[in-house]
Design a protein around this motif. Sequence first.
Motif, PDB file in Angstrom:
ATOM      1  N   PHE A  77      -2.558  -0.200  14.242  1.00 56.80           N
ATOM      2  CA  PHE A  77      -1.712   0.515  13.279  1.00 56.80           C
ATOM      3  C   PHE A  77      -0.425   0.838  14.031  1.00 56.80           C
ATOM      4  N   LEU A 120       5.218   1.610   8.976  1.00 56.18           N
ATOM      5  CA  LEU A 120       3.783   1.914   8.946  1.00 56.18           C
ATOM      6  C   LEU A 120       3.016   0.624   8.680  1.00 56.18           C
ATOM      7  N   LYS A 122      -0.354  -1.517   9.112  1.00 51.94           N
ATOM      8  CA  LYS A 122      -1.771  -1.627   9.490  1.00 51.94           C
ATOM      9  C   LYS A 122      -2.111  -3.110   9.466  1.00 51.94           C
ATOM     10  N   THR A 130      -5.407   7.071   8.018  1.00 55.19           N
ATOM     11  CA  THR A 130      -4.296   8.019   8.095  1.00 55.19           C
ATOM     12  C   THR A 130      -4.869   9.361   7.644  1.00 55.19           C
ATOM     13  N   HIS A 133      -2.473  14.819   5.169  1.00 56.30           N
ATOM     14  CA  HIS A 133      -1.406  15.697   5.665  1.00 56.30           C
ATOM     15  C   HIS A 133      -0.360  15.867   4.574  1.00 56.30           C
ATOM     16  N   TRP A 150       7.443   5.155  -0.547  1.00 55.04           N
ATOM     17  CA  TRP A 150       6.570   4.288   0.294  1.00 55.04           C
ATOM     18  C   TRP A 150       6.647   2.883  -0.277  1.00 55.04           C
ATOM     19  N   LEU A 163      -2.340   4.289  -0.068  1.00 57.48           N
ATOM     20  CA  LEU A 163      -2.284   5.747   0.087  1.00 57.48           C
ATOM     21  C   LEU A 163      -3.143   6.423  -0.980  1.00 57.48           C
ATOM     22  N   PHE A 181      -1.880  12.505  12.581  1.00 57.07           N
ATOM     23  CA  PHE A 181      -1.708  11.343  11.717  1.00 57.07           C
ATOM     24  C   PHE A 181      -2.868  10.354  11.798  1.00 57.07           C
ATOM     25  N   HIS A 220       6.101  10.298  -3.355  1.00 58.50           N
ATOM     26  CA  HIS A 220       5.345  11.557  -3.415  1.00 58.50           C
ATOM     27  C   HIS A 220       6.194  12.721  -2.950  1.00 58.50           C
ATOM     28  N   ARG A 238      -1.096  -4.966   6.009  1.00 58.25           N
ATOM     29  CA  ARG A 238      -0.581  -3.882   5.171  1.00 58.25           C
ATOM     30  C   ARG A 238       0.690  -3.372   5.827  1.00 58.25           C
ATOM     31  N   ARG A 244      12.280   8.887   3.617  1.00 62.68           N
ATOM     32  CA  ARG A 244      12.130  10.276   3.151  1.00 62.68           C
ATOM     33  C   ARG A 244      13.511  10.856   2.828  1.00 62.68           C
TER      34      ARG A 244
HETATM   35  O1  LIG Z   1       1.195   4.435   5.521  1.00 64.06           O
HETATM   36  C1  LIG Z   1       0.352   5.279   5.822  1.00 64.06           C
HETATM   37  O2  LIG Z   1      -0.800   5.012   6.145  1.00 64.06           O
HETATM   38  C2  LIG Z   1       0.722   6.734   5.744  1.00 64.06           C
HETATM   39  C3  LIG Z   1       2.051   6.981   5.132  1.00 64.06           C
HETATM   40  C4  LIG Z   1       2.397   8.420   5.036  1.00 64.06           C
HETATM   41  O3  LIG Z   1       1.585   9.280   5.176  1.00 64.06           O
HETATM   42  C5  LIG Z   1       3.786   8.778   4.769  1.00 64.06           C
HETATM   43  O4  LIG Z   1       4.665   7.935   4.880  1.00 64.06           O
HETATM   44  O5  LIG Z   1       4.040   9.956   4.448  1.00 64.06           O
END
Ligand SMILES: O=C(O)CCC(=O)C(=O)O
Length: 288
Positions: A77, A120, A122, A130, A133, A150, A163, A181, A220, A238, A244
């Motif tokens: 990851f 991110l 995987k 993950t 959080h 995302w 997710l 994380f 989100h 993945r 953000r």
């Molecule tokens: O991609 C992931 O596994 C986690 C992504 C995540 O938690 C985020 O970007 O806030």
Amino acid sequence: MTYGDLTPLRDVTDEEVKTFWRDGVVCLRAIMPAGWLAMLADAVEHYLHSERAFSLTAFGEETVDPGKPRSKPKGHFYGGTDHWQKDDICRRFACESPLPAIAGRLLRATKINLYEDSMLVKEPGATDKTAFHQDLSYFHVEGDQLCTTWIPLDPVRPETGALQFVKGSHLWRKLYRPNYFVSTQSMPDTDGDDAPDFHTDRRNAEILCFDTEPGDITVHHALTLHGADGNHSLSARRRAMSVRYCGDDARYKLRRGAPRKPHHERIEPGSILDHDDCPVVWRAESPS
Ligand SMILES: O=C(O)CCC(=O)C(=O)O
């Protein structure tokens, strides 16, 4: 290098805005143009083949939970932040793609600041979960107009690391401690309770998880609890990027124990984010 069509595919609908604020997450189908996805795919490969590529899998095993028995993952990851500051494609993706306008519409904002991006990836067999959080636990910011977009580059299913979102958890108005994380272990010297682990106990919560295809994105709220399973496929990648964003009501607030970026040492708590390291990337058109 030309990447094909970069024009936005469609607008965000009123229904999607309502869903975001009701559930704390929305899946926007077929919204990212193929050209931007092709650009992002190039940036991901560039990162993975660079010295900067950082394995969260190795970090978890060696630093966070050393000696903790784990099943040996067959893939890694990879994760890192602030690629937009080092890579021109990532800068364009975060600042010039349809994402800032999408965030502006969902957050009902008149301006949008970029907070950070995260790669991110995987890889097949990267079985690290993950941990659940909230993004706000890591942000040195307060406010309500805060979100994470995302963007997956591969078809994603629960078993490849889609997710999982705790529906409506942004409305609990409770901020949990940040964790590492890839581990539920909370970071030291941080405030609040440990984030609940919905991987081991669903606690009667409704979990939203979307099967996505390239072109779909999820967005989100920064208070929405979320996590993901590992990638249990031995052939499907993945690859994803999170970007953000913050809207008008965001103000700097330093959070004890949360990782800081260099510019956080110089900011004035309570001040607006407009700063070279948190640039304004979108403004609503003023009515003519
Ligand atoms: O991609 C992931 O596994 C986690 C992504 C995540 O938690 C985020 O970007 O806030």
